[in-house]
Scaffold this active site. Structure first.
Site, PDB file in Angstrom:
ATOM      1  N   ASN A   1      -8.684   6.780   2.230  1.00 57.36           N
ATOM      2  CA  ASN A   1      -8.288   6.913   3.632  1.00 57.36           C
ATOM      3  C   ASN A   1      -7.946   8.359   3.968  1.00 57.36           C
ATOM      4  OD1 ASN A   1      -5.923   6.895   2.019  1.00 57.36           O
ATOM      5  ND2 ASN A   1      -4.701   6.461   3.843  1.00 57.36           N
TER       6      ASN A   1
ATOM      7  N   CYS B   1      -5.189   9.896   3.791  1.00 60.74           N
ATOM      8  CA  CYS B   1      -4.213  10.550   2.908  1.00 60.74           C
ATOM      9  C   CYS B   1      -4.420  10.218   1.438  1.00 60.74           C
ATOM     10  CB  CYS B   1      -2.794  10.190   3.330  1.00 60.74           C
ATOM     11  SG  CYS B   1      -2.453  10.652   5.017  1.00 60.74           S
TER      12      CYS B   1
ATOM     13  N   GLU C   1      -4.326   7.627  -0.438  1.00 63.91           N
ATOM     14  CA  GLU C   1      -3.545   6.657  -1.217  1.00 63.91           C
ATOM     15  C   GLU C   1      -4.078   5.237  -1.087  1.00 63.91           C
ATOM     16  OE1 GLU C   1      -1.377   6.093   2.726  1.00 63.91           O
ATOM     17  OE2 GLU C   1      -2.679   7.541   1.744  1.00 63.91           O
TER      18      GLU C   1
END
Length: 788
Positions: A433, A435, A437
């Site tokens: 995604n 970020c 994670e």
């Protein structure tokens, strides 16, 4: 006509009143209760406030000035930040209604100021529940808890989180938390009040989109959306673009993989023309990210674009964020990410050739991983379907040089992400995604979604410096149930997102304040004790989340696609890492329960950046060490001075905190390592990230990784980045089995922004002037969508 002295204030009701120094001082003193009066001086604040007054200032402006004045004195002592917040909160409380149900009624009855049409800001369902249970909910709220925010945290809430009518805030922080809780739990009032209390007492927080939208007419509470390009055609490209726009409008962060889009020069069968490749298409996506800003400029749209390194446009892709070069070859608002197969890393390591291909001519490479991918890739090489052959290290050098310049692209490992995923039975996972994670399966008919929350680890350290694992497990189970409920009550901006989330039901638990937790425990960040606690914390969270998900499955059945998943075969995340857990949790009993009932959620753990919510709760971000012990931070709500409060407390208790010490700290760019007179145990405890081995950071990421079934937003920090150093870090992380090798590469600016008011030559003498601001590395604000 009534005469006024040269300075007067305008009261809230319009009356004018002479300025009284004693009145201002008294108000500030009243709000200083419980603070360390040896260091917090209400009179000094009042004197500065008086000097900044002008004729006709309103009492609201007077409070704002007093709050900002106190905030500017934070570098003298951290409790000035609490005083500043109390003044600001008191000001808000004077302007707002203290009855929760009445505020919600006002929000529900809102009419558009220009059209006069009913435009409720909370949903009919939410209002009906609040109206029915008004007395119980009103009495459950504890407004004094608003006074526990720091100024920095409160201003962040004011800027983006508290609901406004005609640009005026009408909602108090405690009322927002209760609205969010009702939006999640509906008429389950007991659970709503439980969630309210846990958030209010700062044990945990839901993610920013949940805080923004819960209880409203469009409760889009999900943080992350992962998309696969629907097809390599004009129709497919623009259908996917529309999906991205609709998601971004609803405050969702986007991860999009473009592996299947044909490369530059490929034949277009329908028109007999040739393709312009990835870059012109991505510039269109770039402009959409700029245009769609999530309603009222709350947050800019944000797209992360994932590409595998065999794609023939890879060199141009990696350069999209460069500061120089032709504008038509740049897309500086996109976040770039690589989805790297092990084969590429092996060839870089062995200094071998690397073949670039077009997905149109070499189909299926993005649909497989591991040995299957390597066999197909070798087959295409043998068949001569290669666009271009380069030295693998040439591409690697290009990647690393762009990381040094721009901090990007992110590094994520395709094979580790698939090999250690509980969703591997669904198909090949193609991207992460925004970020890095979230690791979830996406397809043209399935947009992966994740709802996030984070646990504030500092709150679980007892006054005796023990870590409360029992409370941690208890809160984790509440969060797991909450996130599972959000899946059902959430508003989905596109149907493909609902389809995916209802079938697989993934959630993402993260943490914030890990560094604060270690400091409270008196553990240096990479000490043996901290490493052990790091593992035990994440083992406990994973265990409790699995247990809660199993209990939900016992009630409602496992998620639809459970059969065939690793967990359904008895394989938990640490099994996939080859790690044996501690004896802290009763894994044998839990395995039996899971074998019998299954689990309700395919994925559970995803430590996210927590950029914004950590600011609200006054914690250091996520799993990160402190970047500095004293610095200014620029965010949407303004410039704020941040001091490491743990270090300040220690220095104050040892009689070491003086103006001279403060200015030495500024001159040393937030580091205490080279300051004489500070004991070695203090220096060890308060090392900044620049003074900690990144190898140790990666090892700790791998240690907790055995209990993280998605991934983690892992930044790499290098004060002086070099090709050799970055390469070493990447290969170390890859060999340690990380799914996310690097979120951002964080570097120090070439010239440190030491405030010019600090005269280094005068540091040996007493400082006469107040230093108005502090020092820090310059970095972006970080991802707010994923802020759990």
């Amino acid at each position: 006509m009534q005469r006024y002295n040269s300075t007067y204030v305008v009261k809230r009701d319009g009356r004018k009143e002479d300025v009284h120094f004693d009145k201002i001082t008294s108000r500030i003193q009243k709000l200083s209760y419980g603070l360390n009066m040896d260091f917090v001086d209400p009179v000094a604040v009042a004197i500065k406030v008086i000097s900044g007054l002008y004729k006709g200032v309103t009492t609201v402006e007077l409070d704002n000035l007093a709050a900002e004045t106190a905030a500017s004195m934070t570098t003298q002592h951290p409790e000035y930040a609490l005083l500043a917040a109390r003044i600001a909160v008191s000001n808000l409380h004077k302007k707002t209604n203290k009855v929760f149900s009445e505020v919600m009624k006002t929000l529900h009855e809102f009419h558009h100021p220009h059209t006069g049409k009913h435009a409720p800001m909370i949903s009919d369902e939410t209002w009906a529940i609040i109206e029915k249970n008004a007395d119980k909910l009103n009495s459950a709220i504890v407004y004094d808890r608003d006074y526990s925010y720091t100024y920095f945290g409160f201003k962040t809430l004011e800027r983006s989180y508290l609901l406004k009518i005609n640009k005026e805030i009408v909602e108090r922080p405690q009322q927002m938390l209760m609205r969010v809780s009702i939006g999640i739990h509906g008429d389950d009032i007991t659970s709503a009040i439980e969630t309210y209390n846990l958030m209010s007492e700062r044990y945990m927080t839901h993610a920013s989109p949940t805080l923004f939208n819960s209880g409203t007419c469009r409760p889009q509470m999900s943080s992350c959306f992962l998309l696969t390009m629907s097809e390599d055609s004009i129709l497919g490209i623009y259908d996917t673009l529309k999906q991205c726009a609709l998601i971004s409008k609803s405050a969702g962060g986007i991860g999009l993989n473009v592996h299947k889009i044909r490369a530059t020069g490929s034949v277009i069968a329908g028109t007999n023309g040739t393709s312009n490749g990835l870059i012109p298409m991505l510039r269109v996506y770039n402009n959409t990210a700029r245009y769609v800003d999530q309603g009222g400029n709350k947050r800019p749209g944000a797209f992360a674009i994932y590409l595998e390194p065999w794609h023939a446009d890879i060199f141009e892709f990696v350069s999209l964020r460069k500061n120089t070069g032709p504008e038509e070859e740049r897309a500086r608002d996109l976040f770039l990410a690589l989805w790297i197969p092990d084969l590429f890393m092996k060839r870089v390591e062995k200094d071998q050739e690397w073949s670039l291909m077009c997905p149109c001519e070499c189909p299926g490479l993005d649909d497989c991983w591991g040995e299957e991918f390597e066999a197909l890739y070798a087959k295409y090489e043998a068949e001569g379907r290669v666009r271009k052959t380069v030295k693998a290290r040439k591409l690697w050098e290009h990647i690393v040089s762009n990381q040094i310049e721009t901090g990007l692209p992110y590094i994520t490992y395709k094979d580790a992400a698939n090999r250690k995923s509980n969703q591997q039975n669904l198909g090949t996972i193609k991207c992460s995604n925004l970020c890095t994670e979230i690791i979830e399966y996406s397809a043209p008919d399935e947009i992966a979604v994740c709802n996030l929350a984070s646990i504030a680890l500092n709150r679980y350290v007892t006054p005796e410096k023990k870590f409360d694992f029992v409370k941690l497990a208890e809160v984790t189970k509440v969060i797991t149930r909450n996130l599972n409920k959000i899946i059902d009550v959430n508003y989905y901006p596109v149907e493909e997102a609902r389809n995916s989330n209802m079938r697989h039901r993934p959630i993402g638990l993260g943490v914030q304040g890990l560094a604060d937790c270690f400091m409270l425990m008196r553990y240096p960040f990479t000490s043996a004790e901290a490493r052990d606690l790091n593992k035990r914390i994440f083992e406990t969270i994973y265990y409790a989340a699995l247990e809660a998900s199993c209990e939900l499955a016992e009630l409602n059945g496992p998620y639809s696609t459970y059969e065939g998943s690793p967990v359904s075969k008895g394989q938990l995340q640490f099994d996939m890492w080859g790690v044996t857990p501690t004896d802290q949790c009763d894994w044998a009993t839990l395995r039996k329960k899971i074998a019998k009932h299954g689990i309700r959620n395919s994925l559970l753990m995803a430590p996210m950046p927590t950029a914004s919510t950590a600011q609200i709760l006054g914690n250091n971000e996520s799993i990160e060490p402190y970047t500095s012990n004293i610095y200014s931070r620029r965010v949407l709500s303004g410039d704020f001075q941040i001091v490491n409060p743990h270090m300040l407390k220690d220095l104050v208790e040892r009689g070491l905190w003086t103006d001279e010490m403060k200015n030495r700290l500024i001159a040393n760019n937030g580091s205490i390592q080279n300051i004489d007179g500070i004991p070695s145990d203090i220096k060890e405890l308060y090392r900044t990230v620049w003074e900690i081995s990144q190898k140790d950071i990666i090892e700790m990421a791998a240690d907790r990784g055995a209990y993280i079934d998605q991934s983690q937003s892992l930044n790499i920090h290098m004060a002086k980045p070099s090709y050799a150093g970055i390469t070493s870090m990447h290969f170390y992380g890859w060999k340690k089995g990380l799914k996310t090798g690097m979120y951002y590469l964080r570097t120090k600016p070439a010239v440190n922004a030491v405030q010019f008011t600090v005269d280094k030559n005068a540091l040996k003498t007493n400082q006469q002037a107040e230093t108005p601001a502090t020092v820090a590395e310059s970095q972006d604000e970080g991802c707010l969508m994923c802020s759990g």
